[in-house]
Design an enzyme around this catalytic site. Structure first.
Site, PDB file in Angstrom:
ATOM      1  N   ASP A 186      -6.489  -2.033   2.131  1.00 38.57           N
ATOM      2  CA  ASP A 186      -6.828  -0.842   2.664  1.00 38.57           C
ATOM      3  C   ASP A 186      -7.749  -1.624   3.879  1.00 38.57           C
ATOM      4  O   ASP A 186      -8.343  -2.388   3.696  1.00 38.57           O
ATOM      5  CB  ASP A 186      -8.032  -0.253   2.246  1.00 38.57           C
ATOM      6  CG  ASP A 186      -8.580   1.211   3.035  1.00 38.57           C
ATOM      7  OD1 ASP A 186      -7.594   1.673   3.520  1.00 38.57           O
ATOM      8  OD2 ASP A 186      -9.797   1.354   3.112  1.00 38.57           O
ATOM      9  N   ARG A 204       1.093  -1.036  -0.104  1.00 40.70           N
ATOM     10  CA  ARG A 204       0.004  -0.074   0.004  1.00 40.70           C
ATOM     11  C   ARG A 204       0.913   1.225  -0.176  1.00 40.70           C
ATOM     12  O   ARG A 204       1.775   1.355   0.848  1.00 40.70           O
ATOM     13  CB  ARG A 204      -0.992   0.144   1.357  1.00 40.70           C
ATOM     14  CG  ARG A 204      -1.758   1.310   1.449  1.00 40.70           C
ATOM     15  CD  ARG A 204      -3.063   1.374   0.923  1.00 40.70           C
ATOM     16  NE  ARG A 204      -3.546   2.826   1.007  1.00 40.70           N
ATOM     17  CZ  ARG A 204      -4.747   2.991   1.751  1.00 40.70           C
ATOM     18  NH1 ARG A 204      -5.146   2.216   2.591  1.00 40.70           N
ATOM     19  NH2 ARG A 204      -5.002   4.278   1.944  1.00 40.70           N
ATOM     20  N   ASP A 240      -9.840  -0.805   7.271  1.00 33.55           N
ATOM     21  CA  ASP A 240     -10.414   0.444   8.234  1.00 33.55           C
ATOM     22  C   ASP A 240     -10.876  -0.200   9.724  1.00 33.55           C
ATOM     23  O   ASP A 240     -11.365  -1.333   9.678  1.00 33.55           O
ATOM     24  CB  ASP A 240     -11.590   0.778   7.496  1.00 33.55           C
ATOM     25  CG  ASP A 240     -11.061   1.915   6.512  1.00 33.55           C
ATOM     26  OD1 ASP A 240     -10.093   2.484   6.474  1.00 33.55           O
ATOM     27  OD2 ASP A 240     -11.973   1.849   5.457  1.00 33.55           O
ATOM     28  N   ARG A 256      -5.958   0.773  -4.473  1.00 27.16           N
ATOM     29  CA  ARG A 256      -5.078   0.349  -3.463  1.00 27.16           C
ATOM     30  C   ARG A 256      -5.151  -1.244  -3.555  1.00 27.16           C
ATOM     31  O   ARG A 256      -6.069  -2.133  -3.764  1.00 27.16           O
ATOM     32  CB  ARG A 256      -5.427   0.801  -2.349  1.00 27.16           C
ATOM     33  CG  ARG A 256      -6.780   0.317  -1.734  1.00 27.16           C
ATOM     34  CD  ARG A 256      -7.308   1.380  -0.586  1.00 27.16           C
ATOM     35  NE  ARG A 256      -7.483   2.706  -1.134  1.00 27.16           N
ATOM     36  CZ  ARG A 256      -8.310   3.307  -1.034  1.00 27.16           C
ATOM     37  NH1 ARG A 256      -9.714   2.883  -0.557  1.00 27.16           N
ATOM     38  NH2 ARG A 256      -8.635   4.520  -1.262  1.00 27.16           N
TER      39      ARG A 256
END
Length: 173
Positions: A106, A83, A108, A103
């Protein structure tokens, strides 16, 4: 004391399935034990256009790490998986930048138990999770009755009220 954390994984570059598997392995190694894992959903890019859709997956993880330490480990896992953060985020660990992009991975933080954690670097619950069907559908699969600590609604209720109509399809790998 162990805490339950909900994370969302996303990838639309490279081998998306492998990226999710490697991220999950990194989470197990650096953050904690994965208790539940959703199906994989192929989802339309949100906030930008790209011909390659994302693979998304929600995880329930038991951890003894603080939110800040989880964020540090997430950044390390994302970096290990290639990333590159090109645009500044609205806060570290959030893909809510004004410029969305493709990407390799990711990760979160959606929820950290029922805690509300707002600092300059980190916002938990994730500030946009209730607006995104690509987040709510996999989360609803593993935690439909979890109550959002700000909105005081279950994940299932948030999903029913979500106005996002972008493409989200559960897939079998």
């Amino acid at each position: 004391m162990p805490q339950t954390v909900f994370l969302l994984l996303g990838s639309n570059q490279g081998d998306r399935e492998s990226n999710l598997l490697k991220a999950s392995a990194g989470i197990t190694q650096k953050i904690g034990q994965i208790l539940k894992i959703s199906s994989v959903y192929e989802t339309e890019p949100w906030g930008f256009e790209d011909s390659t859709w994302f693979y998304n997956q929600a995880l329930e993880v038991e951890t003894s790490l603080s939110p800040e330490n989880i964020l540090n480990e997430i950044h390390a896992i994302e970096k290990d998986l290639g990333r590159v953060r090109e645009a500044p985020s609205c806060y570290s660990g959030c893909s809510c930048s004004t410029e969305y992009s493709s990407r390799t991975i990711d990760i979160d933080i959606l929820f950290y138990g029922s805690k509300i954690h707002f600092t300059e670097d980190l916002m938990i619950p994730h500030p946009r999770l209730h607006e995104r069907s690509f987040t709510l559908l996999p989360l609803d699969e593993i935690a439909p009755c979890f109550i959002h600590p700000v909105y005081r609604k279950t994940v299932s209720e948030l999903l029913l009220q979500c106005r996002d109509k972008s493409g989200v399809n559960r897939i079998s790998l």
